[in-house]
Design a protein around this motif. Structure first.
Motif, short mmCIF file in Angstrom:
data_model
loop_
_atom_site.label_atom_id
_atom_site.label_comp_id
_atom_site.label_asym_id
_atom_site.label_seq_id
_atom_site.Cartn_x
_atom_site.Cartn_y
_atom_site.Cartn_z
N ASP A 222 0.81 -1.22 0.00
CA ASP A 222 0.00 0.00 0.00
C ASP A 222 0.84 1.26 0.00
OD1 ASP A 222 -2.46 -1.36 0.09
OD2 ASP A 222 -2.28 -1.63 2.25
N TYR A 262 -3.40 -4.05 10.32
CA TYR A 262 -3.20 -4.02 8.87
C TYR A 262 -2.46 -2.74 8.49
CZ TYR A 262 -7.12 -7.33 9.18
OH TYR A 262 -7.95 -8.36 9.52
N ALA A 264 -1.42 0.34 6.37
CA ALA A 264 -2.13 1.10 5.35
C ALA A 264 -1.29 2.21 4.75
CB ALA A 264 -3.41 1.69 5.94
N THR A 278 -2.07 2.35 10.20
CA THR A 278 -2.76 1.07 10.10
C THR A 278 -4.25 1.28 9.85
OG1 THR A 278 -3.00 1.04 12.53
CG2 THR A 278 -1.14 -0.17 11.58
N SER A 279 -4.88 0.27 9.28
CA SER A 279 -6.33 0.28 9.12
C SER A 279 -6.91 -0.44 10.32
CB SER A 279 -6.73 -0.41 7.82
OG SER A 279 -8.12 -0.41 7.65
N SER A 280 -7.35 0.32 11.32
CA SER A 280 -7.70 -0.24 12.63
C SER A 280 -9.06 0.26 13.06
CB SER A 280 -6.65 0.15 13.67
OG SER A 280 -5.34 -0.17 13.23
N TRP A 281 -10.04 -0.65 13.16
CA TRP A 281 -11.36 -0.26 13.63
C TRP A 281 -11.40 -0.08 15.14
CZ3 TRP A 281 -11.70 -4.47 9.87
CH2 TRP A 281 -12.21 -4.07 8.64
N ASP A 285 -4.66 4.27 15.09
CA ASP A 285 -4.51 4.27 13.63
C ASP A 285 -3.16 4.81 13.15
OD1 ASP A 285 -7.58 3.84 12.73
OD2 ASP A 285 -7.48 5.15 14.48
N THR A 313 -11.22 4.65 9.75
CA THR A 313 -9.95 4.00 9.42
C THR A 313 -9.13 4.89 8.50
OG1 THR A 313 -11.02 2.83 7.60
CG2 THR A 313 -10.87 1.68 9.71
N GLU A 316 -5.61 4.09 2.45
CA GLU A 316 -4.34 3.55 1.97
C GLU A 316 -3.46 4.70 1.46
OE1 GLU A 316 -4.99 0.56 -0.93
OE2 GLU A 316 -6.06 -0.79 0.44
N SER A 332 -8.83 9.95 6.59
CA SER A 332 -9.57 8.82 7.16
C SER A 332 -10.91 8.68 6.46
CB SER A 332 -9.79 9.03 8.66
OG SER A 332 -10.64 10.13 8.90
#
Length: 663
Positions: A222, A262, A264, A278-281, A285, A313, A316, A332
């Motif tokens: 990414d 993850y 990003a 990161t892609s963090s719910w 982040d 989130t 990318e 975001s």
């Protein structure tokens, strides 16, 4: 009034368009902010430090949105289908955009936001990624099964395009690119497939030289960033759940930034500070690190502005540093597809935590000790770090500076003080921050004892006629400096507010008087606010006020005296009409009381009855005639506290009216 209801409005529903970020690490940070972005997608983020502008490409929307450093939109550049990668010229005069929908690279002037050039790419399709290195603009291009790397040289009088610059490496589609413009390092990784190969090029010469191509951790890259010294590469991809770091020399692992989700995005500031996204719910982040230091400096967690259980989130590739490192910009997205530009202020500074502990209570004018600690696990501070100390009290409401405190080796500190004033005394300790630490502060409050004084108010329990002007006198005992007293009148009834009648300095005897117009029962209160050495005090007198009440008689044929009493004479078959006039209040009734003269004594003629007053304060009652002569009666109207429908006045009886029935 006797009772009041004070409603406190709490209408602070924070719109997600301005929701601030939450710093996870302890301490105080400069204010971060957020603004909505009118985009359908986010392809790349670029910061122009010279003009303090942020560029966000929107491939789906076919445009670039330009904002200032606060996120306020300054321009929207349309007509750019599938625009993605962005790059800034070394002189900050041009922004280059890879426009896949046009198979071109477009140049935009940063001073006017107008398109200055559009470069054909000798047949290269779908350019998506851009990187500057060694004076050339490198681009990743290609449809599926046709990826490659090209360059655009704008140093001469005519632009020069070169395709197929990827050497022995191969890419399924346009690769992700990262570069160090000064060292001539260009790094490429597969963006569209699970190929986990990174390739490092030296592009400082006339032709690119493939230095190393190697399988590494990660795939579907990414984002790729090269450190400012050209020695390290940091990648972001869906796996592994950290940001790996590799040497540009041989792609050997150097370390990893444990971002924990993850990957990003990644961007590296000019001083080497790493922002790993990161892609963090359900977790932070954005994670900040010093280059080559694996412990976090600080983290940011985005709020939830959508309708799902998880928070917003990171997009990318959605991170970009300001060139001076003062801000980090993050794009975001929430669960409803709404994008925001988040501005993180001073992200490279760690957040120290400063705690302050003071005694709960203390005597005035006696020495007390305040302790505390300044701690920063990410970047420990040295012994002897100076802290400013401020005392705020009644005599120094704006704060008084005290001698500075210094930390010990473990970050602890202590100081002593002799509080001159009583009441709530606040001690605030502040650390100013430095190049790598954010400013922070802490405080604690001491209840410093004060002496009680005497305050009295006369006439408690007295009852006065309606409309009487009554003088109340408050007497104040010994105090330090404050000799001011307030006198308030709070009439019974929800329609009358508590009102300040008088405020002033007491006389030499300690007295202050005020006159109250007594039309209702009233709580009269004297208030002393206190001072540095004496506590506040109140004294209340509850006093009554009667109503006005009178009764008139009609239908009689004459008046005359029997003994010393005046009677109204009626024929035995005439109904007397008695009209009561009384001070009006909503819902008020008067009591009708009738007595008859029997055997020389007045006796009740049955239970008293209540009759509602009209809005004019009047009520007429017809008394049925007895039908026989020789009967004497008397009647009076009364207001009875509570029983008459309200409690705003004291019980008041009208005068008797005497009736004599004859033939």
């Amino acid at each position: 009034m006797r009772t009041r209801t004070i409603s406190t409005a709490t209408a602070l529903a924070v719109l997600f368009s301005s929701a601030a970020l939450v710093a996870v690490t302890s301490g105080q940070a400069a204010a971060d902010s957020s603004k909505l972005l009118n985009v359908k997608s986010a392809g790349d983020v670029l910061v122009d430090g010279e003009h303090q502008r942020v560029y966000v490409s929107d491939p789906r929307g076919g445009k670039i949105v330009v904002t200032d450093y606060t996120g306020a939109v300054k321009a929207t550049l349309d007509g750019l289908p599938d625009v993605e990668g962005l790059a800034l010229s070394p002189d900050s005069g041009q922004v280059y955009a890879a426009v896949a929908g046009l198979n071109r690279i477009v140049s935009v002037e940063t001073s006017s936001y107008t398109q200055s050039a559009s470069y054909a790419l000798d047949g290269a399709e779908k350019p998506r990624t851009l990187a500057l290195a060694s004076g050339k603009l490198w681009f990743g291009y290609g449809p599926d099964a046709g990826g490659g790397i090209g360059s655009l040289d704008l140093s001469g009088t005519e632009p020069v395009v070169a395709l197929g610059q990827d050497g022995d490496a191969s890419f399924y589609a346009a690769p992700e690119l990262g570069s160090d413009p000064d060292s001539g390092i260009l790094v490429a990784g597969e963006k569209a497939t699970s190929n986990d190969t990174l390739t490092v090029y030296d592009v400082s010469g006339p032709k690119p030289e493939l230095k190393v191509s190697k399988s590494v951790e990660g795939s579907f890259f990414d984002d790729i960033a090269v450190s400012p010294d050209g020695t390290q590469i940091v990648t972001a991809s869906g796996a592994p759940y950290y940001h790996p770091v590799y040497s540009t020399k041989d792609l050997s692992p150097v370390g990893r930034y444990d971002s924990g989700d993850y990957g990003a995005a990644v961007d590296i500031a000019p001083d080497g500070t790493v922002a790993a996204g990161t892609s963090s719910w359900y977790a932070p982040d954005v994670h900040i690190y010093r280059q080559g230091k694996w412990s976090k400096v600080r983290e940011y967690e985005f709020p939830n502005t959508g309708n799902s259980s998880g928070a917003d989130t990171l997009a990318e590739g959605g991170l970009a540093w300001a060139p001076d490192g003062s801000r980090l910009f993050a794009v975001s997205e929430n669960s409803e597809g709404v994008f925001s530009l988040r501005v993180l202020t001073e992200p490279g500074k760690s957040l120290p935590k400063l705690t302050v502990t003071a005694p709960t209570k203390a005597p005035r004018a006696k020495t007390l000790t305040v302790t505390g600690k300044l701690a920063d696990t990410a970047a420990p501070l040295p012994a002897g770090t100076e802290l400013t100390v401020t005392r705020t009290d009644i005599e120094s409401p704006d704060g008084k500076a005290l001698p500075k405190a210094k930390t010990k080796a473990d970050g602890s500190f202590s100081f002593t003080d002799v509080p001159p004033a009583g009441g709530n005394v606040k001690y605030k300790v502040a650390y100013a921050g430095d190049a790598t630490h954010a400013a922070t502060s802490g405080s604690d409050t001491v209840d410093v004892a004060r002496t009680a004084t005497k305050l009295t108010l006369n006439k408690n329990g007295n009852v006065y006629g309606y409309g009487a002007d009554v003088s109340f006198t408050a007497h104040l005992g010994t105090t330090y400096k404050n000799r001011t007293v307030e006198i308030w009148a709070n009439p019974y009834g929800a329609d009358k507010p508590n009102k300040l009648i008088k405020k002033g300095v007491v006389n030499s005897r300690g007295d202050l008087s005020a006159t109250v117009d007594m039309k209702r029962d009233t709580d009269v209160t004297a208030v002393f606010a206190g001072d540095a050495r004496y506590t506040s005090k109140k004294a209340t007198s509850t006093v009554g006020a009667k109503v006005k009440v009178s009764t008139s008689v009609s239908k009689h044929y004459k008046t005359g005296k029997i003994g010393s009493t005046t009677y109204h004479y009626f024929h035995k078959n005439t109904d007397p009409v008695l009209t009561t006039s009384m001070t009006y209040y909503q819902g008020r009734k008067h009591r009708f009381q009738l007595e008859v003269r029997v055997d020389g004594r007045w006796r009740s003629a049955g239970a008293s009855e209540y009759f509602k007053l009209g809005t004019n304060g009047k009520s007429a009652v017809r008394l049925e005639a007895p039908g026989e002569s020789g009967i004497r009666a008397r009647m009076r109207a009364s207001y009875i506290n509570n029983s008459s429908g309200d409690n705003v006045n004291s019980t008041t009886h009208g005068s008797w009216k005497y009736l004599n029935f004859t033939r």
